[in-house]
Motif scaffolding. Structure first.
Motif, PDB file in Angstrom:
ATOM      1  N   LYS A 141       0.835  -1.202   0.000  1.00 54.94           N
ATOM      2  CA  LYS A 141       0.000   0.000   0.000  1.00 54.94           C
ATOM      3  C   LYS A 141       0.871   1.254   0.000  1.00 54.94           C
ATOM      4  O   LYS A 141       0.598   2.212  -0.731  1.00 54.94           O
ATOM      5  N   GLU A 201       2.357   1.799  -3.416  1.00 52.99           N
ATOM      6  CA  GLU A 201       1.333   2.295  -4.347  1.00 52.99           C
ATOM      7  C   GLU A 201       1.128   3.795  -4.157  1.00 52.99           C
ATOM      8  O   GLU A 201       1.028   4.548  -5.119  1.00 52.99           O
ATOM      9  N   GLU A 202       1.086   4.229  -2.884  1.00 60.78           N
ATOM     10  CA  GLU A 202       0.929   5.655  -2.576  1.00 60.78           C
ATOM     11  C   GLU A 202       2.120   6.459  -3.101  1.00 60.78           C
ATOM     12  O   GLU A 202       1.966   7.587  -3.553  1.00 60.78           O
ATOM     13  N   GLY A 237      -0.257   9.190   2.932  1.00 63.33           N
ATOM     14  CA  GLY A 237      -0.899   7.886   2.769  1.00 63.33           C
ATOM     15  C   GLY A 237       0.089   6.744   2.930  1.00 63.33           C
ATOM     16  O   GLY A 237      -0.249   5.693   3.479  1.00 63.33           O
ATOM     17  N   ALA A 238       1.310   6.946   2.467  1.00 64.34           N
ATOM     18  CA  ALA A 238       2.345   5.915   2.605  1.00 64.34           C
ATOM     19  C   ALA A 238       2.731   5.748   4.067  1.00 64.34           C
ATOM     20  O   ALA A 238       2.891   4.636   4.566  1.00 64.34           O
TER      21      ALA A 238
END
Length: 133
Positions: A13, A16-17, A28-29
């Motif tokens: 995740k 992806e961020e 977000g990361a």
């Protein structure tokens, strides 16, 4: 070091961020990585490696800890002590092991008595061979 599925999912995740951002690490990361963070854990994400190997190079390392001093404990006490050394609270240990908080407290008390140490912090310090404040 084998990574737990939750760690792999958090890393995926976070990566992806990071694909959409340049420069600073996006919030977000960091949010994705926060639940897997442990005291002393170091995480290195080399995004430039994508140009060479086709994917970011992710390295996760944790400080070596000396657990020989736990040899006199029961298997369950060593398990609880390991989580305690990782900095987990009684509530988190209980949830992780599927036992009650009262049972965790009993284990922690027994660990402190068996090791003749005054506090959780002392157990953590002994594992990392550091003197507590």
């Amino acid at each position: 070091m084998a990574l737990e599925p939750a760690v792999l999912a958090a890393l995926a995740k976070a990566l992806e961020e990071m694909k959409s951002e340049t420069g600073a690490i996006p919030a977000g990361a960091l949010d994705a990585l926060a639940p897997i963070a442990r005291p002393g854990m170091r995480l290195r994400i080399d995004l430039a490696a994508s140009d060479v190997i086709g994917a970011p190079l992710v390295t996760v390392t944790e400080p070596a800890r000396d657990t020989r001093f736990l040899a006199g404990l029961t298997a369950r006490q060593r398990e609880v002590a390991g989580l305690l050394i990782d900095g987990m609270s009684n509530k988190a240990i209980a949830a992780d092991l599927g036992i009650s908080i009262a049972t965790v407290k009993d284990h922690v008390h027994a660990i402190l008595q068996a090791l003749q140490l005054p506090s959780r912090r002392s157990v953590m310090a002994a594992a990392h061979k550091v003197q507590p404040d």
